[in-house]
Design a protein around this motif. Sequence first.
Motif, PDB file in Angstrom:
ATOM      1  N   GLU A  43       0.825  -1.206   0.000  1.00 49.73           N
ATOM      2  CA  GLU A  43       0.000   0.000   0.000  1.00 49.73           C
ATOM      3  C   GLU A  43       0.862   1.259   0.000  1.00 49.73           C
ATOM      4  N   ILE A  44       1.922   1.272   0.789  1.00 48.18           N
ATOM      5  CA  ILE A  44       2.807   2.433   0.846  1.00 48.18           C
ATOM      6  C   ILE A  44       3.418   2.703  -0.523  1.00 48.18           C
ATOM      7  N   ASN A  45       3.937   1.651  -1.152  1.00 47.89           N
ATOM      8  CA  ASN A  45       4.568   1.809  -2.466  1.00 47.89           C
ATOM      9  C   ASN A  45       3.564   2.222  -3.531  1.00 47.89           C
ATOM     10  N   LEU A  46       2.351   1.676  -3.445  1.00 46.91           N
ATOM     11  CA  LEU A  46       1.309   2.024  -4.414  1.00 46.91           C
ATOM     12  C   LEU A  46       0.959   3.504  -4.331  1.00 46.91           C
ATOM     13  N   ARG A  47       0.686   3.984  -3.132  1.00 49.41           N
ATOM     14  CA  ARG A  47       0.290   5.382  -2.983  1.00 49.41           C
ATOM     15  C   ARG A  47       1.433   6.320  -3.366  1.00 49.41           C
ATOM     16  N   LYS A  48       2.666   5.927  -3.091  1.00 48.79           N
ATOM     17  CA  LYS A  48       3.814   6.741  -3.505  1.00 48.79           C
ATOM     18  C   LYS A  48       3.879   6.825  -5.023  1.00 48.79           C
ATOM     19  N   TYR A  49       3.676   5.689  -5.706  1.00 52.56           N
ATOM     20  CA  TYR A  49       3.717   5.687  -7.168  1.00 52.56           C
ATOM     21  C   TYR A  49       2.614   6.581  -7.737  1.00 52.56           C
ATOM     22  N   VAL A  50       1.404   6.449  -7.207  1.00 50.91           N
ATOM     23  CA  VAL A  50       0.282   7.248  -7.708  1.00 50.91           C
ATOM     24  C   VAL A  50       0.554   8.736  -7.510  1.00 50.91           C
ATOM     25  N   ASP A  51       1.090   9.099  -6.343  1.00 45.96           N
ATOM     26  CA  ASP A  51       1.401  10.507  -6.085  1.00 45.96           C
ATOM     27  C   ASP A  51       2.418  11.034  -7.094  1.00 45.96           C
ATOM     28  N   GLU A  52       3.442  10.230  -7.394  1.00 39.70           N
ATOM     29  CA  GLU A  52       4.479  10.667  -8.328  1.00 39.70           C
ATOM     30  C   GLU A  52       3.952  10.738  -9.763  1.00 39.70           C
ATOM     31  N   ALA A  53       2.997   9.871 -10.096  1.00 39.42           N
ATOM     32  CA  ALA A  53       2.447   9.854 -11.454  1.00 39.42           C
ATOM     33  C   ALA A  53       1.397  10.942 -11.673  1.00 39.42           C
ATOM     34  N   TRP A  54       0.857  11.486 -10.601  1.00 40.89           N
ATOM     35  CA  TRP A  54      -0.286  12.399 -10.728  1.00 40.89           C
ATOM     36  C   TRP A  54       0.065  13.667 -11.499  1.00 40.89           C
ATOM     37  N   GLU A  55       1.283  14.182 -11.317  1.00 42.41           N
ATOM     38  CA  GLU A  55       1.688  15.368 -12.051  1.00 42.41           C
ATOM     39  C   GLU A  55       1.676  15.108 -13.554  1.00 42.41           C
ATOM     40  N   GLN A  56       2.139  13.927 -13.959  1.00 37.02           N
ATOM     41  CA  GLN A  56       2.123  13.564 -15.372  1.00 37.02           C
ATOM     42  C   GLN A  56       0.690  13.453 -15.874  1.00 37.02           C
ATOM     43  N   LEU A  57      -0.175  12.867 -15.067  1.00 36.22           N
ATOM     44  CA  LEU A  57      -1.569  12.712 -15.465  1.00 36.22           C
ATOM     45  C   LEU A  57      -2.283  14.061 -15.545  1.00 36.22           C
ATOM     46  N   GLU A  58      -1.930  14.979 -14.655  1.00 32.10           N
ATOM     47  CA  GLU A  58      -2.494  16.333 -14.738  1.00 32.10           C
ATOM     48  C   GLU A  58      -2.070  17.008 -16.033  1.00 32.10           C
ATOM     49  N   ALA A  59      -0.813  16.784 -16.441  1.00 35.23           N
ATOM     50  CA  ALA A  59      -0.325  17.380 -17.683  1.00 35.23           C
ATOM     51  C   ALA A  59      -1.061  16.811 -18.891  1.00 35.23           C
ATOM     52  N   ILE A  60      -1.362  15.520 -18.856  1.00 32.56           N
ATOM     53  CA  ILE A  60      -2.113  14.900 -19.946  1.00 32.56           C
ATOM     54  C   ILE A  60      -3.559  15.384 -19.937  1.00 32.56           C
ATOM     55  N   SER A 289      21.168   7.545 -14.074  1.00 32.38           N
ATOM     56  CA  SER A 289      20.659   6.285 -13.536  1.00 32.38           C
ATOM     57  C   SER A 289      19.455   5.813 -14.341  1.00 32.38           C
ATOM     58  N   VAL A 290      19.064   4.560 -14.125  1.00 35.59           N
ATOM     59  CA  VAL A 290      17.865   4.038 -14.774  1.00 35.59           C
ATOM     60  C   VAL A 290      16.658   4.886 -14.407  1.00 35.59           C
ATOM     61  N   GLU A 291      16.563   5.270 -13.127  1.00 33.78           N
ATOM     62  CA  GLU A 291      15.435   6.075 -12.680  1.00 33.78           C
ATOM     63  C   GLU A 291      15.420   7.439 -13.363  1.00 33.78           C
ATOM     64  N   GLN A 292      16.610   8.045 -13.529  1.00 38.93           N
ATOM     65  CA  GLN A 292      16.674   9.339 -14.190  1.00 38.93           C
ATOM     66  C   GLN A 292      16.294   9.237 -15.659  1.00 38.93           C
ATOM     67  N   LEU A 293      16.772   8.183 -16.319  1.00 36.42           N
ATOM     68  CA  LEU A 293      16.410   7.980 -17.720  1.00 36.42           C
ATOM     69  C   LEU A 293      14.906   7.786 -17.866  1.00 36.42           C
ATOM     70  N   ALA A 294      14.307   7.036 -16.934  1.00 39.12           N
ATOM     71  CA  ALA A 294      12.862   6.812 -16.986  1.00 39.12           C
ATOM     72  C   ALA A 294      12.101   8.124 -16.812  1.00 39.12           C
ATOM     73  N   ARG A 295      12.575   8.986 -15.909  1.00 39.78           N
ATOM     74  CA  ARG A 295      11.918  10.281 -15.708  1.00 39.78           C
ATOM     75  C   ARG A 295      12.025  11.141 -16.963  1.00 39.78           C
ATOM     76  N   GLU A 296      13.211  11.138 -17.588  1.00 36.89           N
ATOM     77  CA  GLU A 296      13.394  11.911 -18.816  1.00 36.89           C
ATOM     78  C   GLU A 296      12.479  11.390 -19.919  1.00 36.89           C
TER      79      GLU A 296
END
Length: 329
Positions: A43-60, A289-296
């Motif tokens: 649950e912790i990881n899920l809510r963290k992922y959703v929070d981080e993705a929300w900015e992208q979804l707002e942009a879409i 890093s892999v994470e940075q490439l994914a963000r880009e």
Amino acid sequence: MPFDKPIRRVAIVGTGVIGASWAAQYLARGIDVIATDPAPDAEINLRKYVDEAWEQLEAIGLSPGASRDRLTFIRDMKEALAGADFVQENAPERPEFKIKLFADIDAAAPTDSLIASSSSGITPSVMQSSCKHPERVLVGHPFNPPHIIPLVEVVGGAKTAPEAIQQAMAFYAAIGKKPIRLHKELNGHVGNRLQAALYREVAYLISQGVLSVADADDAVSWGPGLRWGVMGPSLQWHLGGGPGGINHFMEHLMDPLGGMWKTLGNPEVTPELKRTITDGVLQEAGDRSVEQLAREENALLVALLRLRIHAVDGMTSGTGEERPRVPTS
């Protein structure tokens, strides 16, 4: 059994990267999401992922009613599925595990709900083989990350009802996805097979010393990859045929293309080739890093998706043409 009830509540089974991304996508479309996963920190990881993705979804662009508050986490799968209209499964890719899991999901979910798997390779006939209601089991395979990439591959198994496939196609389109229907089951479905076919030639060219790993990547992303982001290869050949379009292409250019097919390579995957590609990729990535490439990548994908949505809106404005689109607030 008719599959025509409105889909207002989606259950997410398995909240790893794919499941969490799906959860974010459904929440952004104003749908209630009930997620379940036995992992201790799920649950912790899920809510963290959703929070981080929300900015992208707002942009879409968010749909009316979109809210992260519509997310509920219930560890007990049977309880989580009790009121689901649609189930999106995202468990590990092991056939025996999937067969047992789908039998359990089938027993717990309402009989008029659909059960879709995000499986990237296991066919629905395998997963539905122990279900009492296999007619509502299908694959709805997304491309990663599902909350950004529109494509969903929809394929039914031997016992899947046509009505279930039709409802799944309509549902995915209604939430802004681009569903395609596969009329036959194949390991790896279609998108992954296309990727594999291209990468086979990339690996062959690298193994033959034709070009470097970085140049092979540039040859795709700065060449045909740009076109493929606008329209697919068959429609591209229609343009390639000039004023005569696809008819001219088939008459004058298809045979030379067929001749080129005969020269395409089938590389031997040796330890040396693996090292060459690995070294080339790490050099290309540099200190990112892999994470940075994914963000880009995600930032560029969101920008491209927004551009494409607005461009198509402009091209279809005033034409009376209707098309599936991402709902916006």
